[in-house]
Design an enzyme around this catalytic site. Structure first.
Site, PDB file in Angstrom:
ATOM      1  N   HIS A   1      37.970  -1.230  89.830  1.00 34.99           N
ATOM      2  CA  HIS A   1      36.962  -0.242  90.218  1.00 34.99           C
ATOM      3  C   HIS A   1      35.648  -0.476  89.475  1.00 34.99           C
ATOM      4  O   HIS A   1      35.570  -1.217  88.494  1.00 34.99           O
ATOM      5  CB  HIS A   1      37.470   1.179  89.955  1.00 34.99           C
TER       6      HIS A   1
ATOM      7  N   CYS B   1      43.108   0.683  83.915  1.00 37.16           N
ATOM      8  CA  CYS B   1      42.493   0.047  85.067  1.00 37.16           C
ATOM      9  C   CYS B   1      41.548  -1.079  84.666  1.00 37.16           C
ATOM     10  O   CYS B   1      41.141  -1.191  83.514  1.00 37.16           O
ATOM     11  CB  CYS B   1      41.745   1.082  85.893  1.00 37.16           C
TER      12      CYS B   1
END
Length: 238
Positions: A191, A207
Site C-alpha cells: 500500500h 504491511c
C-alpha cells in the site's frame, strides 16, 4: 598457388559468407535487406534529477492531492528504478526482499522494476507465497480486530464502523494490493503512504508500504492475480 586459384578461392569464401548472412536476414518486397529484429533494450541506469522531479512531484489523483516527495532526503538506492532482475522469478512476479527493503516487479527480458519499501516491525512481518487477489484505488482502512486490541483508540475505524475514509491521511494511501494465500486474506497489504521517511525502515504493522507515487506506478504495472513472494532473508545482491 596460382593467381587464378586464389581468385577462385576468394569467390567461394565470399559466396559462402553471403549465404550464411542470408540465413539471418529477410528480404523485403522491394529487394532491400531488412535488419535482424533485436529485443528491445531497457535502460538499467539510475534516474536523472529531471526524471526524479517528474516521478516524485505533486500528483492529482482521484480527487486527492498528493504532495511532492523530497527525494533528495531519501537514500538514492530506494528510488524507483529499473534493474537487472536478481530474483530468478518469472515475469509478472512480485518479490519482496524484506531485509534489503526492496520490492521487485519482474519484467520480460531480464529486468525488474525496483521500489524502496518500508516493512513490518519485528514480530509483525509475513513471509511466503501468495496472490495479489484484490486491488483498490484510494481504499478505506479497516484495521483488523487484533490491531484494535493492541490499540483500542482505533475502534472508530473498525470494520463494524465502516473504516477510515479514503484520503492522503489514510494509512493505506493512494492504492492497496491485498495478499491472499490459499484463497484466504492474509491481512497483509502492499500500500501507499505519505510517510516517505519510513521507506527503508521497519515501522509498519506488518504491511509493505511504498511512497504514494511509487504505489500508483506499481498498481499500473502489476498483472491481475500476480504471484507474490515475500522473503525474510536476504537473497539478492542489490
Amino acid at each position: 598457388m596460382s593467381s587464378a586459384s586464389l581468385t577462385s578461392r576468394r569467390t567461394f569464401i565470399l559466396t559462402a559468407a553471403a549465404a550464411a548472412l542470408a540465413g539471418c536476414t529477410t528480404t523485403t518486397p522491394s529487394g532491400k535487406v531488412a535488419p535482424i529484429p533485436q529485443a528491445p533494450r531497457r535502460p538499467t541506469v539510475p534516474p536523472t534529477n529531471p526524471e526524479l522531479d517528474a516521478m516524485y512531484g505533486p500528483v492529482e489523483d482521484g480527487g486527492h492531492s498528493i504532495p511532492a516527495v523530497p527525494y533528495q532526503q531519501i537514500d538514492p538506492k530506494f528510488y524507483r528504478q529499473r534493474v537487472a532482475n536478481p530474483t530468478g522469478e518469472p515475469a509478472g512476479t512480485v518479490v519482496v526482499d524484506t531485509p534489503s527493503r526492496f520490492l521487485y516487479l519482474v519484467e520480460p527480458g531480464g529486468t525488474a522494476m525496483r521500489y524502496g519499501v518500508g516493512i513490518g516491525r519485528d514480530g509483525f512481518s509475513w513471509q511466503g507465497e501468495g496472490v495479489i487477489h484484490w486491488r483498490q484505488p484510494w481504499p478505506r482502512w479497516k484495521p483488523p480486530n487484533e490491531m484494535i486490541k493492541r490499540q483500542p483508540e482505533l475502534e472508530k475505524y473498525s470494520i463494524a464502523n465502516g473504516g477510515m475514509a479514503p484520503g492522503v491521511s489514510n494509512p493505506l494511501g493512494a492504492r492497496a494490493l491485498y495478499i491472499f494465500k490459499d484463497g484466504k486474506d492474509t491481512l497483509y497489504r502492499l500500500h501507499g503512504t505519505r510517510e516517505w521517511k519510513s521507506i527503508g525502515k521497519a515501522v509498519s504493522a506488518g504491511c509493505v508500504r511504498l511512497m504514494n507515487q511509487d504505489v500508483i506506478d506499481l498498481y499500473k504495472r502489476v498483472p491481475y492475480h500476480a504471484r507474490i513472494v515475500v522473503h525474510q532473508e536476504t537473497l539478492y545482491q542489490s
